[in-house]
Enzyme design. Structure first.
Site, PDB file in Angstrom:
ATOM      1  CE  LYS A  59      56.051  39.473  37.593  1.00 16.99           C
ATOM      2  NZ  LYS A  59      55.564  40.806  38.028  1.00 16.99           N
ATOM      3  CB  THR A  61      48.540  36.184  43.054  1.00 18.62           C
ATOM      4  OG1 THR A  61      47.646  37.054  42.348  1.00 18.62           O
ATOM      5  CG2 THR A  61      47.744  35.239  43.933  1.00 18.62           C
ATOM      6  NE  ARG A  82      56.390  46.762  39.468  1.00 16.84           N
ATOM      7  CZ  ARG A  82      56.065  46.482  38.203  1.00 16.84           C
ATOM      8  NH1 ARG A  82      56.434  47.293  37.238  1.00 16.84           N
ATOM      9  NH2 ARG A  82      55.389  45.403  37.904  1.00 16.84           N
ATOM     10  CE  LYS A  93      50.043  43.504  35.304  1.00 16.74           C
ATOM     11  NZ  LYS A  93      49.613  44.059  36.596  1.00 16.74           N
ATOM     12  CB  ALA A 261      59.413  45.530  33.960  1.00 22.64           C
ATOM     13  CG  PHE A 289      56.002  42.928  32.133  1.00 22.33           C
ATOM     14  CD1 PHE A 289      54.681  42.529  32.043  1.00 22.33           C
ATOM     15  CD2 PHE A 289      56.298  44.262  31.913  1.00 22.33           C
ATOM     16  CE1 PHE A 289      53.675  43.442  31.737  1.00 22.33           C
ATOM     17  CE2 PHE A 289      55.301  45.178  31.605  1.00 22.33           C
ATOM     18  CZ  PHE A 289      53.987  44.770  31.520  1.00 22.33           C
ATOM     19  CG  PHE A 369      45.328  27.791  37.136  1.00 20.67           C
ATOM     20  CD1 PHE A 369      44.308  28.630  36.697  1.00 20.67           C
ATOM     21  CD2 PHE A 369      46.585  28.350  37.340  1.00 20.67           C
ATOM     22  CE1 PHE A 369      44.533  29.975  36.471  1.00 20.67           C
ATOM     23  CE2 PHE A 369      46.826  29.692  37.118  1.00 20.67           C
ATOM     24  CZ  PHE A 369      45.793  30.518  36.679  1.00 20.67           C
ATOM     25  CD1 TRP A 397      43.905  34.167  42.616  1.00 18.12           C
ATOM     26  CD2 TRP A 397      42.435  32.534  43.047  1.00 18.12           C
ATOM     27  NE1 TRP A 397      42.678  34.574  42.144  1.00 18.12           N
ATOM     28  CE2 TRP A 397      41.758  33.596  42.393  1.00 18.12           C
ATOM     29  CE3 TRP A 397      41.705  31.403  43.417  1.00 18.12           C
ATOM     30  CZ2 TRP A 397      40.392  33.550  42.092  1.00 18.12           C
ATOM     31  CZ3 TRP A 397      40.342  31.358  43.116  1.00 18.12           C
ATOM     32  CH2 TRP A 397      39.697  32.418  42.455  1.00 18.12           C
TER      33      TRP A 397
END
Length: 544
Positions: A59, A61, A82, A93, A261, A289, A369, A397
Protein backbone atom coordinates in the site's frame (compact mmCIF):
# COMPACT_ATOMS: atom_id res chain seq x y z
CA UNK A 1 18.73 12.83 -2.57
CA UNK A 2 18.44 16.54 -3.20
CA UNK A 3 18.92 18.91 -0.26
CA UNK A 4 15.47 19.34 1.22
CA UNK A 5 15.66 23.11 0.74
CA UNK A 6 15.86 22.44 -3.01
CA UNK A 7 12.78 20.20 -2.89
CA UNK A 8 10.97 22.87 -0.87
CA UNK A 9 11.90 25.54 -3.39
CA UNK A 10 9.94 23.60 -6.01
CA UNK A 11 6.89 24.17 -3.80
CA UNK A 12 7.72 27.89 -3.45
CA UNK A 13 8.75 27.43 0.18
CA UNK A 14 11.50 29.88 1.09
CA UNK A 15 14.49 28.78 3.16
CA UNK A 16 13.36 30.85 6.16
CA UNK A 17 10.00 29.00 6.12
CA UNK A 18 11.78 25.70 6.83
CA UNK A 19 13.14 24.36 10.10
CA UNK A 20 15.97 22.07 9.00
CA UNK A 21 16.77 18.75 10.66
CA UNK A 22 20.02 18.12 8.81
CA UNK A 23 20.30 18.23 5.01
CA UNK A 24 17.36 16.05 3.99
CA UNK A 25 14.59 16.62 6.54
CA UNK A 26 12.71 19.74 7.57
CA UNK A 27 9.64 20.92 9.39
CA UNK A 28 7.41 23.49 7.70
CA UNK A 29 6.88 26.69 9.66
CA UNK A 30 3.52 27.91 10.91
CA UNK A 31 4.08 31.15 8.96
CA UNK A 32 4.17 29.27 5.64
CA UNK A 33 1.11 27.19 6.54
CA UNK A 34 -0.79 30.36 7.38
CA UNK A 35 0.27 31.99 4.10
CA UNK A 36 -1.05 29.18 1.88
CA UNK A 37 -4.52 29.00 3.48
CA UNK A 38 -5.89 31.20 0.69
CA UNK A 39 -4.83 28.70 -2.00
CA UNK A 40 -7.49 26.49 -3.63
CA UNK A 41 -7.59 22.84 -2.60
CA UNK A 42 -6.17 20.11 -4.79
CA UNK A 43 -7.74 16.69 -5.34
CA UNK A 44 -7.59 14.27 -2.37
CA UNK A 45 -6.84 10.65 -3.27
CA UNK A 46 -6.93 7.96 -0.58
CA UNK A 47 -4.87 4.78 -1.01
CA UNK A 48 -6.16 1.77 0.92
CA UNK A 49 -5.94 -2.02 0.54
CA UNK A 50 -7.43 -5.44 1.09
CA UNK A 51 -6.73 -7.15 4.42
CA UNK A 52 -2.98 -7.62 4.88
CA UNK A 53 -1.46 -11.07 4.39
CA UNK A 54 2.06 -12.50 4.80
CA UNK A 55 2.30 -12.27 0.99
CA UNK A 56 2.37 -8.46 1.17
CA UNK A 57 0.15 -5.89 -0.54
CA UNK A 58 2.37 -2.80 -0.99
CA UNK A 59 0.00 0.00 0.00
CA UNK A 60 2.71 2.50 0.94
CA UNK A 61 4.80 1.47 -2.06
CA UNK A 62 1.79 2.17 -4.28
CA UNK A 63 1.15 5.54 -2.60
CA UNK A 64 4.75 6.64 -3.16
CA UNK A 65 4.88 5.29 -6.71
CA UNK A 66 1.59 6.98 -7.62
CA UNK A 67 2.95 10.32 -6.41
CA UNK A 68 6.07 9.80 -8.50
CA UNK A 69 3.95 8.86 -11.53
CA UNK A 70 2.04 12.15 -11.30
CA UNK A 71 5.42 13.86 -11.43
CA UNK A 72 6.36 11.89 -14.55
CA UNK A 73 3.17 13.20 -16.16
CA UNK A 74 4.13 16.78 -15.29
CA UNK A 75 1.46 17.10 -12.60
CA UNK A 76 2.04 18.79 -9.25
CA UNK A 77 1.53 16.13 -6.58
CA UNK A 78 2.41 15.66 -2.91
CA UNK A 79 2.35 12.48 -0.85
CA UNK A 80 0.98 12.74 2.72
CA UNK A 81 1.82 9.70 4.85
CA UNK A 82 2.14 8.56 8.46
CA UNK A 83 5.41 8.27 10.35
CA UNK A 84 6.54 4.68 11.09
CA UNK A 85 6.59 3.24 14.61
CA UNK A 86 9.67 1.56 16.06
CA UNK A 87 7.45 -1.33 17.21
CA UNK A 88 6.88 -2.91 13.78
CA UNK A 89 10.31 -1.76 12.54
CA UNK A 90 11.92 -4.12 15.03
CA UNK A 91 9.02 -6.59 15.09
CA UNK A 92 7.28 -8.32 12.16
CA UNK A 93 6.37 -5.68 9.60
CA UNK A 94 9.59 -3.72 9.20
CA UNK A 95 9.62 -0.07 8.18
CA UNK A 96 7.03 1.98 6.36
CA UNK A 97 8.91 3.93 3.72
CA UNK A 98 7.67 2.05 0.64
CA UNK A 99 9.85 -0.34 -1.32
CA UNK A 100 11.90 -0.93 -4.43
CA UNK A 101 12.02 2.23 -6.58
CA UNK A 102 9.00 3.71 -4.82
CA UNK A 103 10.39 4.86 -1.47
CA UNK A 104 10.55 7.99 0.64
CA UNK A 105 14.03 8.93 1.78
CA UNK A 106 16.09 9.13 3.93
CA UNK A 107 14.54 5.73 4.73
CA UNK A 108 16.71 4.95 7.77
CA UNK A 109 16.01 8.31 9.41
CA UNK A 110 12.28 8.03 8.75
CA UNK A 111 12.03 4.53 10.22
CA UNK A 112 14.08 5.34 13.32
CA UNK A 113 14.13 8.65 15.24
CA UNK A 114 13.16 10.96 12.32
CA UNK A 115 12.48 14.46 13.72
CA UNK A 116 11.60 13.31 17.24
CA UNK A 117 7.80 13.57 16.98
CA UNK A 118 7.19 10.16 18.54
CA UNK A 119 9.60 10.92 21.37
CA UNK A 120 7.72 14.15 22.08
CA UNK A 121 4.38 12.30 22.15
CA UNK A 122 5.80 9.61 24.43
CA UNK A 123 7.21 12.25 26.77
CA UNK A 124 3.94 14.20 26.90
CA UNK A 125 1.98 11.01 27.58
CA UNK A 126 4.28 9.96 30.42
CA UNK A 127 4.47 13.46 31.89
CA UNK A 128 0.70 13.31 32.29
CA UNK A 129 0.97 9.85 33.89
CA UNK A 130 3.61 11.14 36.33
CA UNK A 131 1.51 14.20 37.22
CA UNK A 132 -1.51 11.98 37.78
CA UNK A 133 0.29 9.69 40.22
CA UNK A 134 1.95 12.67 41.89
CA UNK A 135 -1.45 14.31 42.42
CA UNK A 136 -2.69 11.16 44.15
CA UNK A 137 0.47 11.04 46.29
CA UNK A 138 0.26 14.72 47.28
CA UNK A 139 -3.18 14.51 48.86
CA UNK A 140 -5.52 13.67 45.95
CA UNK A 141 -7.49 16.92 46.01
CA UNK A 142 -9.55 15.81 42.98
CA UNK A 143 -10.68 12.62 44.75
CA UNK A 144 -9.31 10.31 42.06
CA UNK A 145 -10.40 6.71 42.53
CA UNK A 146 -7.18 4.72 42.03
CA UNK A 147 -9.30 1.76 40.89
CA UNK A 148 -10.59 3.91 38.02
CA UNK A 149 -7.41 5.37 36.56
CA UNK A 150 -7.73 4.99 32.76
CA UNK A 151 -4.64 6.89 31.58
CA UNK A 152 -1.84 4.50 30.60
CA UNK A 153 1.87 5.03 30.18
CA UNK A 154 3.34 4.46 26.72
CA UNK A 155 6.46 3.34 24.89
CA UNK A 156 7.18 3.18 21.15
CA UNK A 157 8.22 -0.45 21.26
CA UNK A 158 6.56 -3.86 21.16
CA UNK A 159 6.99 -4.90 24.79
CA UNK A 160 4.36 -7.36 25.97
CA UNK A 161 5.60 -7.61 29.58
CA UNK A 162 4.54 -3.99 30.15
CA UNK A 163 0.89 -4.56 29.20
CA UNK A 164 -0.10 -5.10 32.84
CA UNK A 165 2.12 -3.86 35.66
CA UNK A 166 1.99 -2.76 39.31
CA UNK A 167 3.33 0.67 40.26
CA UNK A 168 3.99 2.36 43.61
CA UNK A 169 5.76 -0.58 45.26
CA UNK A 170 8.26 0.26 48.00
CA UNK A 171 7.99 2.90 50.70
CA UNK A 172 5.17 5.36 51.36
CA UNK A 173 7.07 8.07 49.50
CA UNK A 174 7.17 5.89 46.39
CA UNK A 175 3.50 6.44 45.59
CA UNK A 176 0.20 4.60 45.85
CA UNK A 177 0.26 0.92 44.90
CA UNK A 178 -2.07 0.26 41.97
CA UNK A 179 -2.36 -1.73 38.79
CA UNK A 180 -1.15 0.15 35.71
CA UNK A 181 -0.66 -0.51 32.00
CA UNK A 182 1.42 0.48 28.97
CA UNK A 183 0.23 1.02 25.42
CA UNK A 184 2.44 1.50 22.37
CA UNK A 185 2.95 5.20 21.58
CA UNK A 186 0.90 4.99 18.38
CA UNK A 187 -2.09 3.96 20.50
CA UNK A 188 -1.69 6.89 22.93
CA UNK A 189 -4.55 9.36 22.81
CA UNK A 190 -1.95 12.10 22.47
CA UNK A 191 -0.99 10.64 19.07
CA UNK A 192 -4.62 10.88 17.99
CA UNK A 193 -4.95 14.39 19.43
CA UNK A 194 -1.84 15.60 17.57
CA UNK A 195 -3.11 14.10 14.32
CA UNK A 196 -6.57 15.64 14.60
CA UNK A 197 -5.61 19.08 15.96
CA UNK A 198 -5.75 21.99 13.52
CA UNK A 199 -3.44 24.35 15.43
CA UNK A 200 -1.90 24.98 18.87
CA UNK A 201 -5.14 26.38 20.31
CA UNK A 202 -7.05 23.29 19.19
CA UNK A 203 -4.24 21.02 20.42
CA UNK A 204 -4.36 22.53 23.92
CA UNK A 205 -8.15 22.33 24.05
CA UNK A 206 -8.04 18.64 23.07
CA UNK A 207 -5.23 17.85 25.53
CA UNK A 208 -7.19 19.49 28.33
CA UNK A 209 -10.31 17.41 27.58
CA UNK A 210 -8.54 14.05 27.81
CA UNK A 211 -10.05 11.85 30.52
CA UNK A 212 -7.36 10.36 32.77
CA UNK A 213 -9.45 8.85 35.59
CA UNK A 214 -12.78 8.95 37.41
CA UNK A 215 -13.32 10.28 40.91
CA UNK A 216 -15.12 8.54 43.76
CA UNK A 217 -18.43 9.93 42.46
CA UNK A 218 -17.84 8.38 39.05
CA UNK A 219 -17.21 11.73 37.33
CA UNK A 220 -14.40 12.09 34.76
CA UNK A 221 -11.13 13.75 35.77
CA UNK A 222 -9.33 15.47 32.89
CA UNK A 223 -5.75 16.43 32.07
CA UNK A 224 -6.90 20.04 32.34
CA UNK A 225 -7.98 19.46 35.94
CA UNK A 226 -4.46 18.19 36.66
CA UNK A 227 -3.04 21.42 35.17
CA UNK A 228 -0.94 19.37 32.73
CA UNK A 229 -2.10 20.96 29.46
CA UNK A 230 0.50 23.70 29.11
CA UNK A 231 3.50 21.47 29.84
CA UNK A 232 2.31 18.82 27.40
CA UNK A 233 1.77 21.48 24.73
CA UNK A 234 5.32 22.72 25.31
CA UNK A 235 6.66 19.22 24.64
CA UNK A 236 4.52 18.96 21.48
CA UNK A 237 5.20 22.46 20.08
CA UNK A 238 7.57 21.30 17.34
CA UNK A 239 5.92 17.90 16.86
CA UNK A 240 2.77 19.72 15.70
CA UNK A 241 4.57 20.97 12.57
CA UNK A 242 4.48 18.71 9.46
CA UNK A 243 7.72 17.11 8.24
CA UNK A 244 8.92 17.45 4.65
CA UNK A 245 11.10 14.83 2.93
CA UNK A 246 11.24 13.44 -0.63
CA UNK A 247 10.84 10.27 -2.67
CA UNK A 248 13.58 8.61 -4.70
CA UNK A 249 12.37 10.73 -7.62
CA UNK A 250 12.27 13.94 -5.51
CA UNK A 251 8.47 14.09 -5.21
CA UNK A 252 7.75 16.05 -2.00
CA UNK A 253 6.31 14.04 0.88
CA UNK A 254 4.69 15.34 4.06
CA UNK A 255 5.16 12.68 6.74
CA UNK A 256 3.40 13.51 9.98
CA UNK A 257 1.78 11.54 12.80
CA UNK A 258 1.39 7.80 12.98
CA UNK A 259 -1.57 6.18 14.78
CA UNK A 260 -1.99 2.46 14.04
CA UNK A 261 -5.25 1.59 12.28
CA UNK A 262 -5.91 -1.67 14.12
CA UNK A 263 -5.83 -0.03 17.58
CA UNK A 264 -6.12 3.69 16.74
CA UNK A 265 -7.52 5.81 13.91
CA UNK A 266 -4.81 5.05 11.34
CA UNK A 267 -4.35 8.35 9.45
CA UNK A 268 -1.64 10.98 9.12
CA UNK A 269 -2.27 14.42 10.60
CA UNK A 270 -5.11 16.68 9.54
CA UNK A 271 -2.61 19.55 9.55
CA UNK A 272 -0.34 17.85 6.99
CA UNK A 273 -3.25 16.77 4.79
CA UNK A 274 -4.78 20.25 4.75
CA UNK A 275 -1.38 21.78 4.00
CA UNK A 276 -0.75 19.34 1.15
CA UNK A 277 -4.13 20.22 -0.41
CA UNK A 278 -3.04 23.87 -0.53
CA UNK A 279 0.40 23.02 -1.93
CA UNK A 280 -0.42 20.72 -4.87
CA UNK A 281 -3.04 19.77 -7.44
CA UNK A 282 -3.07 16.11 -6.32
CA UNK A 283 -2.60 14.79 -2.78
CA UNK A 284 -2.01 11.08 -2.29
CA UNK A 285 -2.59 9.93 1.26
CA UNK A 286 -3.14 6.52 2.82
CA UNK A 287 -4.86 4.90 5.77
CA UNK A 288 -3.45 1.93 7.65
CA UNK A 289 -4.08 -1.77 7.03
CA UNK A 290 -7.16 -2.88 5.09
CA UNK A 291 -10.06 -0.67 4.05
CA UNK A 292 -12.23 -2.20 6.82
CA UNK A 293 -10.00 -0.40 9.34
CA UNK A 294 -7.97 2.44 7.81
CA UNK A 295 -10.39 3.65 5.17
CA UNK A 296 -13.41 3.39 7.47
CA UNK A 297 -11.65 5.52 10.08
CA UNK A 298 -10.33 7.94 7.47
CA UNK A 299 -13.91 8.54 6.32
CA UNK A 300 -15.88 8.26 9.56
CA UNK A 301 -13.38 9.95 11.91
CA UNK A 302 -10.83 12.09 10.06
CA UNK A 303 -13.00 13.37 7.21
CA UNK A 304 -15.99 13.86 9.52
CA UNK A 305 -13.94 15.96 11.98
CA UNK A 306 -11.81 17.89 9.50
CA UNK A 307 -14.45 18.49 6.84
CA UNK A 308 -12.37 16.70 4.20
CA UNK A 309 -14.03 15.36 1.04
CA UNK A 310 -11.98 12.68 -0.75
CA UNK A 311 -12.23 12.72 -4.54
CA UNK A 312 -11.16 9.12 -5.28
CA UNK A 313 -9.95 5.92 -3.62
CA UNK A 314 -7.22 3.59 -4.87
CA UNK A 315 -7.70 0.06 -3.54
CA UNK A 316 -4.50 -2.02 -3.59
CA UNK A 317 -4.44 -5.79 -3.98
CA UNK A 318 -2.04 -8.44 -5.24
CA UNK A 319 -2.72 -11.70 -7.03
CA UNK A 320 -0.62 -13.43 -4.38
CA UNK A 321 -2.63 -12.01 -1.48
CA UNK A 322 -5.93 -12.92 -3.15
CA UNK A 323 -4.74 -16.51 -3.65
CA UNK A 324 -3.67 -16.57 0.02
CA UNK A 325 -7.23 -15.55 0.93
CA UNK A 326 -8.33 -18.46 -1.25
CA UNK A 327 -6.46 -20.93 0.97
CA UNK A 328 -3.08 -21.25 -0.77
CA UNK A 329 -0.07 -21.51 1.55
CA UNK A 330 2.52 -18.73 1.30
CA UNK A 331 5.17 -21.07 -0.15
CA UNK A 332 2.85 -22.05 -3.02
CA UNK A 333 1.69 -18.61 -4.15
CA UNK A 334 3.98 -18.36 -7.19
CA UNK A 335 2.13 -20.86 -9.39
CA UNK A 336 -0.95 -19.94 -11.41
CA UNK A 337 -4.10 -20.93 -9.52
CA UNK A 338 -7.30 -19.46 -10.91
CA UNK A 339 -9.50 -21.57 -8.64
CA UNK A 340 -7.84 -20.13 -5.51
CA UNK A 341 -7.96 -16.64 -7.01
CA UNK A 342 -11.69 -17.00 -7.63
CA UNK A 343 -12.19 -18.19 -4.06
CA UNK A 344 -10.05 -15.47 -2.46
CA UNK A 345 -11.16 -12.50 -4.54
CA UNK A 346 -14.27 -12.22 -2.37
CA UNK A 347 -12.07 -10.28 0.08
CA UNK A 348 -11.47 -7.66 -2.60
CA UNK A 349 -15.16 -7.73 -3.52
CA UNK A 350 -16.22 -6.85 0.03
CA UNK A 351 -13.77 -3.93 0.19
CA UNK A 352 -15.08 -2.61 -3.14
CA UNK A 353 -18.65 -2.77 -1.84
CA UNK A 354 -17.64 -1.04 1.40
CA UNK A 355 -15.85 1.83 -0.32
CA UNK A 356 -18.76 2.39 -2.71
CA UNK A 357 -21.03 2.92 0.31
CA UNK A 358 -19.15 6.15 0.97
CA UNK A 359 -19.96 7.53 -2.49
CA UNK A 360 -16.33 7.91 -3.61
CA UNK A 361 -15.12 6.58 -7.02
CA UNK A 362 -12.88 3.50 -6.67
CA UNK A 363 -9.85 2.49 -8.72
CA UNK A 364 -8.48 -1.00 -8.04
CA UNK A 365 -4.79 -1.53 -8.69
CA UNK A 366 -2.90 -4.80 -8.73
CA UNK A 367 0.58 -4.37 -7.30
CA UNK A 368 2.46 -6.45 -9.85
CA UNK A 369 4.69 -9.46 -9.07
CA UNK A 370 6.82 -11.30 -11.60
CA UNK A 371 4.92 -14.53 -10.82
CA UNK A 372 1.54 -13.06 -11.86
CA UNK A 373 0.15 -14.61 -15.05
CA UNK A 374 -1.88 -12.93 -17.79
CA UNK A 375 -4.86 -15.16 -17.02
CA UNK A 376 -4.82 -14.16 -13.34
CA UNK A 377 -4.46 -10.45 -14.09
CA UNK A 378 -7.22 -10.54 -16.71
CA UNK A 379 -9.55 -12.31 -14.29
CA UNK A 380 -9.08 -9.59 -11.63
CA UNK A 381 -9.51 -6.83 -14.22
CA UNK A 382 -12.82 -8.30 -15.43
CA UNK A 383 -13.98 -8.83 -11.87
CA UNK A 384 -13.40 -5.18 -10.97
CA UNK A 385 -14.90 -3.69 -14.10
CA UNK A 386 -18.05 -5.78 -13.64
CA UNK A 387 -18.41 -4.03 -10.25
CA UNK A 388 -18.17 -0.50 -11.65
CA UNK A 389 -14.52 -0.10 -10.62
CA UNK A 390 -11.71 1.25 -12.73
CA UNK A 391 -8.62 -0.98 -12.90
CA UNK A 392 -4.89 -0.52 -13.51
CA UNK A 393 -1.68 -2.48 -13.02
CA UNK A 394 1.00 -0.96 -10.78
CA UNK A 395 4.68 -1.73 -11.39
CA UNK A 396 6.12 0.98 -9.16
CA UNK A 397 8.28 -1.34 -7.03
CA UNK A 398 10.25 -2.34 -10.12
CA UNK A 399 10.05 0.85 -12.21
CA UNK A 400 9.31 3.72 -9.83
CA UNK A 401 7.10 6.49 -11.21
CA UNK A 402 7.29 5.06 -14.73
CA UNK A 403 5.60 1.91 -13.45
CA UNK A 404 2.71 3.93 -12.01
CA UNK A 405 1.81 5.97 -15.09
CA UNK A 406 -1.06 3.67 -16.08
CA UNK A 407 -2.49 3.96 -12.58
CA UNK A 408 -2.01 7.74 -12.46
CA UNK A 409 -3.75 8.16 -15.83
CA UNK A 410 -6.62 5.98 -14.64
CA UNK A 411 -6.96 8.06 -11.46
CA UNK A 412 -6.96 11.32 -13.46
CA UNK A 413 -9.54 9.89 -15.86
CA UNK A 414 -11.70 8.84 -12.90
CA UNK A 415 -11.43 12.29 -11.32
CA UNK A 416 -12.53 13.84 -14.62
CA UNK A 417 -15.43 11.49 -15.35
CA UNK A 418 -16.80 10.45 -11.96
CA UNK A 419 -17.96 12.84 -9.28
CA UNK A 420 -17.41 12.06 -5.60
CA UNK A 421 -20.59 12.08 -3.53
CA UNK A 422 -18.85 11.45 -0.23
CA UNK A 423 -20.94 10.67 2.82
CA UNK A 424 -20.13 9.12 6.19
CA UNK A 425 -21.49 5.71 7.18
CA UNK A 426 -23.56 6.85 10.17
CA UNK A 427 -24.85 10.08 11.69
CA UNK A 428 -23.62 11.62 14.95
CA UNK A 429 -27.03 11.20 16.59
CA UNK A 430 -26.95 7.39 16.37
CA UNK A 431 -26.34 5.78 19.81
CA UNK A 432 -22.88 4.28 20.38
CA UNK A 433 -24.19 0.71 20.08
CA UNK A 434 -25.87 1.67 16.81
CA UNK A 435 -22.59 3.06 15.46
CA UNK A 436 -20.73 -0.09 16.48
CA UNK A 437 -23.34 -2.26 14.79
CA UNK A 438 -23.31 -0.11 11.65
CA UNK A 439 -19.57 -0.70 11.23
CA UNK A 440 -19.79 -4.36 12.26
CA UNK A 441 -22.63 -5.24 9.91
CA UNK A 442 -22.11 -2.83 7.01
CA UNK A 443 -18.29 -2.89 6.82
CA UNK A 444 -17.17 -6.16 8.42
CA UNK A 445 -20.18 -8.21 7.31
CA UNK A 446 -21.06 -9.44 10.82
CA UNK A 447 -24.44 -11.01 11.46
CA UNK A 448 -24.55 -9.83 15.07
CA UNK A 449 -22.58 -8.04 17.80
CA UNK A 450 -22.10 -9.39 21.31
CA UNK A 451 -21.00 -7.26 24.25
CA UNK A 452 -19.21 -8.30 27.42
CA UNK A 453 -20.99 -7.20 30.63
CA UNK A 454 -18.15 -4.70 31.19
CA UNK A 455 -18.55 -3.23 27.69
CA UNK A 456 -22.31 -2.80 28.15
CA UNK A 457 -21.75 -0.89 31.41
CA UNK A 458 -19.02 1.24 29.84
CA UNK A 459 -21.15 2.17 26.83
CA UNK A 460 -24.10 3.04 29.07
CA UNK A 461 -21.90 5.24 31.26
CA UNK A 462 -20.33 6.99 28.26
CA UNK A 463 -23.80 7.81 26.94
CA UNK A 464 -24.79 9.20 30.35
CA UNK A 465 -21.64 11.35 30.47
CA UNK A 466 -22.55 12.96 27.13
CA UNK A 467 -20.13 11.13 24.84
CA UNK A 468 -22.82 9.40 22.79
CA UNK A 469 -22.51 11.85 19.87
CA UNK A 470 -18.89 10.86 19.18
CA UNK A 471 -17.83 8.51 16.35
CA UNK A 472 -16.44 5.08 17.24
CA UNK A 473 -12.85 3.97 16.66
CA UNK A 474 -12.94 0.20 16.31
CA UNK A 475 -9.88 -1.71 17.57
CA UNK A 476 -9.83 -4.98 15.62
CA UNK A 477 -7.45 -7.47 14.07
CA UNK A 478 -6.18 -6.29 10.69
CA UNK A 479 -5.90 -9.80 9.23
CA UNK A 480 -9.60 -10.51 8.80
CA UNK A 481 -12.82 -8.65 8.15
CA UNK A 482 -14.01 -10.31 11.36
CA UNK A 483 -12.44 -10.09 14.83
CA UNK A 484 -10.88 -13.55 14.34
CA UNK A 485 -7.52 -13.29 12.51
CA UNK A 486 -7.78 -16.78 10.97
CA UNK A 487 -11.07 -16.11 9.14
CA UNK A 488 -9.80 -15.10 5.69
CA UNK A 489 -11.69 -14.22 2.52
CA UNK A 490 -15.17 -12.86 3.19
CA UNK A 491 -16.46 -14.32 6.48
CA UNK A 492 -20.23 -14.32 6.92
CA UNK A 493 -22.61 -15.18 9.72
CA UNK A 494 -20.10 -14.35 12.45
CA UNK A 495 -20.62 -12.40 15.66
CA UNK A 496 -18.31 -9.47 16.46
CA UNK A 497 -17.25 -9.61 20.11
CA UNK A 498 -16.92 -6.26 21.92
CA UNK A 499 -14.99 -6.60 25.17
CA UNK A 500 -14.30 -3.01 26.24
CA UNK A 501 -15.08 0.63 25.40
CA UNK A 502 -13.54 3.86 26.61
CA UNK A 503 -13.62 7.49 25.58
CA UNK A 504 -10.79 9.45 23.99
CA UNK A 505 -12.45 12.77 24.75
CA UNK A 506 -9.55 14.86 23.49
CA UNK A 507 -9.35 13.03 20.19
CA UNK A 508 -13.13 13.06 19.98
CA UNK A 509 -14.05 9.40 19.60
CA UNK A 510 -14.96 6.30 21.60
CA UNK A 511 -12.49 3.42 21.31
CA UNK A 512 -14.13 -0.02 21.04
CA UNK A 513 -11.91 -3.06 21.67
CA UNK A 514 -12.99 -6.24 19.90
CA UNK A 515 -11.75 -9.82 19.94
CA UNK A 516 -8.23 -10.26 21.30
CA UNK A 517 -6.64 -7.13 19.76
CA UNK A 518 -3.84 -5.68 21.91
CA UNK A 519 -2.96 -2.00 22.46
CA UNK A 520 0.62 -3.07 23.28
CA UNK A 521 1.89 -5.59 20.70
CA UNK A 522 4.62 -8.15 21.38
CA UNK A 523 7.67 -9.18 19.39
CA UNK A 524 7.57 -12.35 17.22
CA UNK A 525 9.74 -15.43 17.72
CA UNK A 526 12.32 -14.02 15.31
CA UNK A 527 12.12 -10.21 15.47
CA UNK A 528 13.32 -8.04 12.60
CA UNK A 529 15.66 -6.47 15.17
CA UNK A 530 17.81 -9.62 15.00
CA UNK A 531 18.74 -8.77 11.41
CA UNK A 532 19.51 -5.06 11.78
CA UNK A 533 23.11 -3.88 12.13
CA UNK A 534 25.51 -1.01 11.46
CA UNK A 535 28.64 -1.44 9.31
CA UNK A 536 32.05 0.04 10.17
CA UNK A 537 31.41 2.99 7.87
CA UNK A 538 28.11 3.80 9.62
CA UNK A 539 25.69 2.24 7.10
CA UNK A 540 22.55 0.73 8.67
CA UNK A 541 21.70 -2.67 7.19
CA UNK A 542 18.64 -4.91 7.45
CA UNK A 543 16.15 -2.08 7.98
CA UNK A 544 13.36 -2.30 5.40
Amino acid sequence: MKPIAEVAAGLHIDAEELELYGKYKAKISDEYLEKIKVNPDGKLILVTAINPTPAGEGKTTTSVGLGQAFGKLGEKAIIALREPSLGPCFGVKGGAAGGGYAQVVPMEDLNLHFTGDFHAITSANNLLAAMLDNHIQQGNELGIDTRQVVWKRCLDMNDRVLRNIVVGLGNKADGTVREDHFVITVASEIMAVLCLASDMEDLKARLGRMVVAYNFSGEPVTAGALQATGAMAALLKDALKPNLIQTLEHTPALIHGGPFANIAHGCNSVKATRAALKMADYVITEAGFGADLGAEKFFDIKCRMAGLKPDAVVLVATVRALKYNGGVAKVNLSGENLAALEKGIVNLEKHIENLQKYGVPVVVTLNSFITDTQAETSYVKRFCEERNCEFAISEVWEKGGEGGIALAKKVIETLCTKESHFKVLYEDELPLAGKIEAVAKEIYGAKDVSYSPAALKQLEKLEQLGFGMLPVCMAKTQYSLSDDPVLLGRPEGFTLNVREAYVSAGAGFVVVLTGAVMTMPGLPASPAACRIDVTEDGMITGLF
